[in-house]
Design a protein around this motif. Structure first.
Motif, PDB file in Angstrom:
ATOM      1  N   PRO A   1       0.817  -1.228   0.000  1.00  0.00           N
ATOM      2  CA  PRO A   1       0.000   0.000   0.000  1.00  0.00           C
ATOM      3  C   PRO A   1       0.842   1.266   0.000  1.00  0.00           C
ATOM      4  N   ALA A   2       2.001   1.230   0.659  1.00  0.00           N
ATOM      5  CA  ALA A   2       2.861   2.413   0.711  1.00  0.00           C
ATOM      6  C   ALA A   2       3.388   2.755  -0.683  1.00  0.00           C
ATOM      7  N   GLU A   3       3.755   1.727  -1.441  1.00  0.00           N
ATOM      8  CA  GLU A   3       4.265   1.976  -2.792  1.00  0.00           C
ATOM      9  C   GLU A   3       3.151   2.457  -3.718  1.00  0.00           C
ATOM     10  N   ILE A   4       1.973   1.872  -3.586  1.00  0.00           N
ATOM     11  CA  ILE A   4       0.829   2.309  -4.402  1.00  0.00           C
ATOM     12  C   ILE A   4       0.513   3.777  -4.124  1.00  0.00           C
TER      13      ILE A   4
ATOM     14  N   MET B   1      13.400  12.244 -16.734  1.00  0.00           N
ATOM     15  CA  MET B   1      12.831  12.429 -15.403  1.00  0.00           C
ATOM     16  C   MET B   1      11.796  11.343 -15.102  1.00  0.00           C
ATOM     17  N   LEU B   2      10.953  11.014 -16.065  1.00  0.00           N
ATOM     18  CA  LEU B   2       9.977   9.953 -15.863  1.00  0.00           C
ATOM     19  C   LEU B   2      10.665   8.615 -15.604  1.00  0.00           C
ATOM     20  N   SER B   3      11.771   8.383 -16.298  1.00  0.00           N
ATOM     21  CA  SER B   3      12.458   7.099 -16.165  1.00  0.00           C
ATOM     22  C   SER B   3      13.171   6.937 -14.832  1.00  0.00           C
ATOM     23  N   ILE B   4      13.382   8.031 -14.097  1.00  0.00           N
ATOM     24  CA  ILE B   4      14.012   7.908 -12.776  1.00  0.00           C
ATOM     25  C   ILE B   4      12.984   7.910 -11.652  1.00  0.00           C
ATOM     26  N   PHE B   5      11.693   8.160 -11.991  1.00  0.00           N
ATOM     27  CA  PHE B   5      10.638   8.112 -10.986  1.00  0.00           C
ATOM     28  C   PHE B   5       9.689   6.928 -11.157  1.00  0.00           C
ATOM     29  N   TYR B   6       9.675   6.322 -12.355  1.00  0.00           N
ATOM     30  CA  TYR B   6       8.738   5.234 -12.633  1.00  0.00           C
ATOM     31  C   TYR B   6       9.473   3.994 -13.125  1.00  0.00           C
ATOM     32  N   THR B   7       8.969   2.822 -12.720  1.00  0.00           N
ATOM     33  CA  THR B   7       9.555   1.563 -13.157  1.00  0.00           C
ATOM     34  C   THR B   7       9.244   1.312 -14.626  1.00  0.00           C
TER      35      THR B   7
ATOM     36  N   LEU C   1      11.828   4.903  -0.367  1.00  0.00           N
ATOM     37  CA  LEU C   1      11.074   3.906  -1.121  1.00  0.00           C
ATOM     38  C   LEU C   1      11.131   4.198  -2.613  1.00  0.00           C
ATOM     39  N   ALA C   2      11.008   5.466  -2.974  1.00  0.00           N
ATOM     40  CA  ALA C   2      11.059   5.844  -4.391  1.00  0.00           C
ATOM     41  C   ALA C   2      12.400   5.474  -5.003  1.00  0.00           C
ATOM     42  N   HIS C   3      13.471   5.684  -4.250  1.00  0.00           N
ATOM     43  CA  HIS C   3      14.809   5.340  -4.739  1.00  0.00           C
ATOM     44  C   HIS C   3      15.005   3.829  -4.791  1.00  0.00           C
ATOM     45  N   ALA C   4      14.576   3.136  -3.743  1.00  0.00           N
ATOM     46  CA  ALA C   4      14.810   1.686  -3.650  1.00  0.00           C
ATOM     47  C   ALA C   4      14.084   0.925  -4.750  1.00  0.00           C
ATOM     48  N   ARG C   5      12.870   1.323  -5.068  1.00  0.00           N
ATOM     49  CA  ARG C   5      12.125   0.577  -6.082  1.00  0.00           C
ATOM     50  C   ARG C   5      12.709   0.783  -7.475  1.00  0.00           C
TER      51      ARG C   5
ATOM     52  N   ASP D   1      14.432  -2.172  -9.992  1.00  0.00           N
ATOM     53  CA  ASP D   1      13.906  -2.336 -11.350  1.00  0.00           C
ATOM     54  C   ASP D   1      14.994  -2.354 -12.412  1.00  0.00           C
ATOM     55  N   ARG D   2      16.225  -2.060 -12.038  1.00  0.00           N
ATOM     56  CA  ARG D   2      17.308  -1.923 -13.010  1.00  0.00           C
ATOM     57  C   ARG D   2      17.604  -3.252 -13.699  1.00  0.00           C
TER      58      ARG D   2
END
Length: 487
Positions: free
Chosen positions: A46-49, A171-177, A258-262, A266-267
């Protein structure tokens, strides 16, 4: 029953639920590739969502409005042509085509150096600052008195606008998987499509209400007002745009982590250490897949060269200036909806090649119909079909390139710039595929666009075959969970 009651289990290599692990143990290898290769499992935390939803509401509206204005300013020349731009500046022959194409010369020259720099500075401030500069250049177009002045303004508009789109996709590619990014790029690209359509409505209103006001031609008012609005949004962007997940002020500390870890999870590949900008350029140029994506995007945007000539094509339907400008809008609303649907479908189905193929085949159908008939109804229907097909696949291509070639952030930034740069080259020579002497049918432009779309499809299938082979090598190299390439 135990599988159904188990909570989420995490280890160092995976974030799959116990139920997902149990199911995947019995999946055939071919299906497992399609289940794994996006690298981003379905979000169950839920935190990631909540985090993704928060990023959506803060980041996407700002980028979309900025990109909308990016294309409104760029496309103003297409509407200005219908308000005596050429007559007022004493232009003739292919001079309008030159004025259209020269923007992309400046655009191409600046994109790669810009995205090499964007990994070293704050991207939000960088993009907003350049937006303010392009707003000034766009507004200054209202002051030109001859063809030479128009060419100069268009060239520098290309130089100053070049930073935005590759910067925004970075920018989108560093915030979204990788699973999320295609839909967001589709939303961003939708802003460009809608700008192309609504530019006609904006121009129609300005020409009808302000043409000759205070002795100033309507097309000059168009550049003045659009430049002023762009400048205002650029100033707001300085405060609204984030820079990196770990430094975003409107995220709480735990949300930043969390934003950084996910994104690290995904890399694809093991290269997480920062490298120099020149090393990122070397990595991108050395990877043969980069050049295939560049070629595919070049063919795709060459097929979209009708963009700056769409009002001229619609004018062949025989209506007056105001109705012509109004009629340019509905096709792009449909194209925007198709772009969002295609991007969402591509992300949800974890598939790229068939989405690109179907979209561009639809575009080819529209090009053929448009070139084959001068019937008013038939040609206007074609004007819905080819923008819908051609514009629907851009987010898929860019998202595919970003997810495939993202081993380091420096490489990813350069790849995004190179891909977009190669595509913009298509607009340079594409402007000469629509000469005045070919009206009203414009068989040269429509025929060439159909051929370019077919070539882009061919590139997509070559890349697909290549990535299937690479995925097999990755799976054979380890028995552990591994992120595979999407195709």
């Amino acid at each position: 029953m135990a599988a159904q009651l188990q909570p989420i289990v995490q280890d160092e290599k995976s974030t799959k639920t116990y139920e997902e692990k149990t199911e995947l143990d019995h999946v055939k290898p071919g299906i497992l590739e399609n289940a794994d290769y996006t690298g981003a499992e379905a979000k169950t935390d839920p935190a990631e969502i909540a985090l993704v939803r928060k990023i959506d509401w803060r980041l996407m509206p700002t980028l979309c409005i900025m990109y909308f204005l990016n294309y409104v300013d760029r496309n103003a020349i297409a509407q200005a042509r219908l308000n005596n731009l050429e007559k007022d500046l004493g232009m003739s022959g292919v001079q309008f085509n030159i004025a259209v194409s020269v923007l992309f010369v400046g655009y191409v020259l600046m994109q790669i150096p810009s995205n090499m720099l964007i990994t070293r500075i704050k991207p939000g401030i960088y993009m907003s600052s350049w937006m303010l500069i392009w707003a000034v250049v766009s507004g200054c177009t209202a002051l030109v008195q001859n063809f030479g002045g128009l060419v100069a303004c268009r060239f520098f508009l290309g130089v100053t606008e070049a930073q935005f789109y590759p910067g925004a996709t970075y920018m989108l590619s560093i915030f979204y998987t990788r699973k999320e990014v295609a839909t967001r790029i589709a939303l961003l690209y939708c802003a460009q499509i809608l700008a192309t359509g609504f530019s006609g409505l904006i121009a129609a209103g300005i020409f009808a209400g302000m043409d000759g006001l205070n002795g100033i031609a309507g097309w000059r008012w168009l550049f003045i007002l659009e430049g002023a609005v762009t400048a205002l949004v650029a100033i707001l962007g300085l405060f609204l745009l984030p820079n990196t997940p770990l430094t975003t002020s409107w995220l709480k500390p735990e949300e930043r982590e969390l934003a950084h870890a996910r994104m690290e999870r995904d890399r694809v590949g093991d290269s997480s250490e920062p490298v120099s900008s020149m090393e990122g350029l070397r990595q991108a140029c050395k990877d043969k897949r980069t050049w295939l994506f560049c070629l595919m995007q070049n063919f795709h945007l060459s097929a979209c060269s009708f963009n700056s000539f769409f009002p001229t094509v619609v004018k062949t339907l025989g209506f007056n200036r105001t109705i012509t400008l109004v009629l340019t809008c509905p096709p792009f609303i449909l194209a925007g909806a198709a772009g969002i649907l295609t991007g969402w479908s591509s992300g949800r189905m974890h598939e790229r090649t068939w989405h690109i193929t179907i979209g561009l085949l639809v575009a080819i159908l529209g090009f053929v119909i448009a070139a084959s008939t001068l019937n008013t109804a038939g040609r206007y229907v074609a004007c819905f079909i080819f923008p819908m097909g051609a514009y629907s696949v851009n987010s898929v291509i860019i998202g595919w390139a970003a997810s495939t070639l993202s081993q380091t952030k420096e490489k990813k930034a350069v790849v995004l710039a190179m891909t977009n740069c190669a595509g913009q080259v298509g607009y340079i020579y594409g402007a000469y595929l629509w000469p005045d002497y070919d009206e009203p049918r414009y068989g040269i432009g429509f025929g060439a666009s159909a051929a370019f779309a077919l070539c882009s499809i061919g590139c997509a299938w070559v890349i697909r075959v290549m990535l299937i082979k690479e995925n097999r090598k990755l799976r054979a190299s380890t028995t552990e969970h591994v992120n595979l390439y999407g195709y």
